[in-house]
Write a protein that holds these residues in place. Sequence first.
Motif, PDB file in Angstrom:
ATOM      1  N   CYS A 374       0.812  -1.212   0.000  1.00  0.00           N
ATOM      2  CA  CYS A 374       0.000   0.000   0.000  1.00  0.00           C
ATOM      3  C   CYS A 374       0.847   1.264   0.000  1.00  0.00           C
ATOM      4  O   CYS A 374       1.839   1.370   0.726  1.00  0.00           O
ATOM      5  CB  CYS A 374      -0.912   0.001   1.223  1.00  0.00           C
ATOM      6  SG  CYS A 374      -2.117   1.331   1.184  1.00  0.00           S
ATOM      7  N   ALA A 375       0.468   2.231  -0.827  1.00  0.00           N
ATOM      8  CA  ALA A 375       1.069   3.568  -0.832  1.00  0.00           C
ATOM      9  C   ALA A 375      -0.028   4.541  -0.411  1.00  0.00           C
ATOM     10  O   ALA A 375      -0.927   4.835  -1.191  1.00  0.00           O
ATOM     11  CB  ALA A 375       1.596   3.916  -2.224  1.00  0.00           C
ATOM     12  N   PRO A 376       0.010   5.026   0.833  1.00  0.00           N
ATOM     13  CA  PRO A 376      -1.064   5.894   1.319  1.00  0.00           C
ATOM     14  C   PRO A 376      -1.231   7.143   0.462  1.00  0.00           C
ATOM     15  O   PRO A 376      -0.248   7.727  -0.013  1.00  0.00           O
ATOM     16  CB  PRO A 376      -0.620   6.258   2.743  1.00  0.00           C
ATOM     17  CG  PRO A 376       0.366   5.195   3.122  1.00  0.00           C
ATOM     18  CD  PRO A 376       1.060   4.831   1.840  1.00  0.00           C
ATOM     19  N   THR A 377      -2.464   7.524   0.253  1.00  0.00           N
ATOM     20  CA  THR A 377      -2.744   8.779  -0.440  1.00  0.00           C
ATOM     21  C   THR A 377      -2.675   9.927   0.550  1.00  0.00           C
ATOM     22  O   THR A 377      -2.419   9.722   1.743  1.00  0.00           O
ATOM     23  CB  THR A 377      -4.125   8.727  -1.116  1.00  0.00           C
ATOM     24  OG1 THR A 377      -4.288   9.881  -1.952  1.00  0.00           O
ATOM     25  CG2 THR A 377      -5.254   8.690  -0.088  1.00  0.00           C
ATOM     26  N   THR A 378      -2.890  11.150   0.090  1.00  0.00           N
ATOM     27  CA  THR A 378      -2.900  12.330   0.952  1.00  0.00           C
ATOM     28  C   THR A 378      -4.158  13.140   0.679  1.00  0.00           C
ATOM     29  O   THR A 378      -4.821  12.956  -0.356  1.00  0.00           O
ATOM     30  CB  THR A 378      -1.671  13.221   0.698  1.00  0.00           C
ATOM     31  OG1 THR A 378      -1.746  13.740  -0.648  1.00  0.00           O
ATOM     32  CG2 THR A 378      -0.374  12.435   0.872  1.00  0.00           C
ATOM     33  N   CYS A 379      -4.447  14.045   1.597  1.00  0.00           N
ATOM     34  CA  CYS A 379      -5.596  14.919   1.394  1.00  0.00           C
ATOM     35  C   CYS A 379      -5.403  15.765   0.138  1.00  0.00           C
ATOM     36  O   CYS A 379      -6.328  15.945  -0.655  1.00  0.00           O
ATOM     37  CB  CYS A 379      -5.802  15.818   2.608  1.00  0.00           C
ATOM     38  SG  CYS A 379      -6.271  14.941   4.120  1.00  0.00           S
ATOM     39  N   VAL A 380      -4.197  16.270  -0.051  1.00  0.00           N
ATOM     40  CA  VAL A 380      -3.901  17.115  -1.214  1.00  0.00           C
ATOM     41  C   VAL A 380      -4.079  16.329  -2.502  1.00  0.00           C
ATOM     42  O   VAL A 380      -4.671  16.814  -3.478  1.00  0.00           O
ATOM     43  CB  VAL A 380      -2.477  17.684  -1.113  1.00  0.00           C
ATOM     44  CG1 VAL A 380      -2.102  18.412  -2.396  1.00  0.00           C
ATOM     45  CG2 VAL A 380      -2.359  18.614   0.081  1.00  0.00           C
ATOM     46  N   ALA A 381      -3.595  15.095  -2.517  1.00  0.00           N
ATOM     47  CA  ALA A 381      -3.701  14.279  -3.725  1.00  0.00           C
ATOM     48  C   ALA A 381      -5.149  13.999  -4.090  1.00  0.00           C
ATOM     49  O   ALA A 381      -5.495  13.880  -5.263  1.00  0.00           O
ATOM     50  CB  ALA A 381      -2.947  12.967  -3.536  1.00  0.00           C
ATOM     51  N   GLN A 382      -6.010  13.911  -3.073  1.00  0.00           N
ATOM     52  CA  GLN A 382      -7.420  13.640  -3.313  1.00  0.00           C
ATOM     53  C   GLN A 382      -8.240  14.913  -3.478  1.00  0.00           C
ATOM     54  O   GLN A 382      -9.445  14.862  -3.709  1.00  0.00           O
ATOM     55  CB  GLN A 382      -8.000  12.814  -2.164  1.00  0.00           C
ATOM     56  CG  GLN A 382      -7.397  11.429  -2.032  1.00  0.00           C
ATOM     57  CD  GLN A 382      -7.606  10.588  -3.276  1.00  0.00           C
ATOM     58  OE1 GLN A 382      -8.688  10.561  -3.855  1.00  0.00           O
ATOM     59  NE2 GLN A 382      -6.558   9.909  -3.712  1.00  0.00           N
ATOM     60  N   GLY A 383      -7.582  16.095  -3.334  1.00  0.00           N
ATOM     61  CA  GLY A 383      -8.292  17.357  -3.483  1.00  0.00           C
ATOM     62  C   GLY A 383      -9.242  17.647  -2.344  1.00  0.00           C
ATOM     63  O   GLY A 383     -10.258  18.312  -2.526  1.00  0.00           O
ATOM     64  N   LYS A 384      -8.926  17.152  -1.142  1.00  0.00           N
ATOM     65  CA  LYS A 384      -9.782  17.352   0.025  1.00  0.00           C
ATOM     66  C   LYS A 384      -9.104  18.326   0.995  1.00  0.00           C
ATOM     67  O   LYS A 384      -7.880  18.307   1.145  1.00  0.00           O
ATOM     68  CB  LYS A 384     -10.051  16.027   0.748  1.00  0.00           C
ATOM     69  CG  LYS A 384     -10.448  14.879  -0.175  1.00  0.00           C
ATOM     70  CD  LYS A 384     -11.723  15.165  -0.946  1.00  0.00           C
ATOM     71  CE  LYS A 384     -12.138  13.974  -1.795  1.00  0.00           C
ATOM     72  NZ  LYS A 384     -13.331  14.256  -2.610  1.00  0.00           N
TER      73      LYS A 384
END
Length: 520
Positions: A374-384
Amino acid sequence: MSLSYWKSLVVVPLLCCFACGPAITPTELEMPEDGVEASQSSAVVVSGGSLLSARYQHTATLLGNGKVLVAGGGTPSGEMATTELYDPATLTSSSGPSMATARRYHTATQLQDGSVLVVAGIGGGSVIASSERYQPSTNTWSAAAALPRSSYGHSATLLADGRVLVVGGVSYVTNAYLYAPSTNTWTSTGSLNAGMMGQAAVRLADGRVLVAGGGNSTTSASNHAEIWDPATGAWTTVASMNAGRNGHTLHLLANGKALVTGYTLAAELYDPATNTWTNTGSTAVTHSSAPSVVRPDGSILMAGGSFNTYGVELYTPATAGWITVGAITQGRTQHPTIALADGRVLFIAGTSYNAQGNMQAISSVEVFDPTATCAPTTCVAQGKNCGSISDGCGATLNCGTCSTGQTCGSNNVCACTPTTCAAQGKNCGSISNGCGGTLNCGTCGSGQACGSNNVCAPSAPSCAHNVCTSGAALSRTCSGCVNTVCSQDPYCCNTAWDSLCVSEASQYCAIAQPGCVTPM
């Protein structure tokens, strides 16, 4: 009951192929070894690409060649006749042959010869009865005999002898029909003791069929259950589930019991030998209209549901417990879920919401892969930028809070909430609404002026008019007459010089002549 009523429902129970393919006999299911839960904790959900078209209320069926037939479905614009063949090996989808009739909310049942029977549904804005049959060897569709009634919300279960049992459906009917592939005919087979729609169904180890839950004429989530016996064609009411359910799934376990999941936190086991339901562990979150599947090792996996649920949860029959093993990145419901022979599980398209909160079809496919890293996503990457979201690896991200005047939307994006004149305590002039717009808070009444704080207040005394004229309050310093009047009636200098003040000026200040005096 009208079709428009059911189309208005936000959450519609998904009836895809999770209870209608060839039944897995108990001898084919291997119980997980001790420690499976721990080994699964590293599993993650990865992208599986996308379908060619966004769709919801479609079906997905794993074919003998390893590909997945995705059939029909719809969008807010209407139903679809198109199909796709999704390849789990390459995570790509290609166009398949179109059905003769566009439809959604139908059932798809894989028959013993590997072909797929699609029955009824909603098409062209109406409930339909037509059926079609897909043959993988020729990649073609052919017409099948129509169901004797127009229907959606029914269940379809493959029997041990190759026939298909179709039960219940829209309007909470008690009808039950048998389809014989060899003769392409339908026959009636008894009647339910209580009408059902959106129920789950599973073939038990002895060949009987258990149906449970769904809606009826008194509730949208019933706990009613019945069993059909192929030897007699008769229906028998059995013990009720402990909880009413809709958008749930039934599975046959290796020990001969049936597991029901979804709609409520607690899962239940039905024991045909004792005719009893027993709670067996609870999920961390509620999964509604999120079909669960049996993996090759006998564990049961489910994910998403209820539009705002991201967790992927695994049930191990040996321990009768649930654990969270990951998270999907796209919130979805009504998504067909397919268990592959290699242990992976597909979550295919489904229903979500857009930024405006409107229901929409999605095309993305996600894959539960027990071997992936798993490579965790980020809030910025998801636009949140607000609230909490999944990091895609089983953990939760805090994306922050919104500034004053903003609220965190269901899409985890801050949005401005316009204020009002009343909320700000303003009653005159213009103010900002806090979101780039302007509010007109009104005008002040006679004798009042709008202050710099946009609040009406008595006009400041002045000498703007004479004592014979109504208007704003006059200052005592304007003249001896004004001072005399205001000494008798302070209202005239504090609030407004009204008609009574004019009359009083005529009374107190007229020395040389009757009537109103003309001097200040």
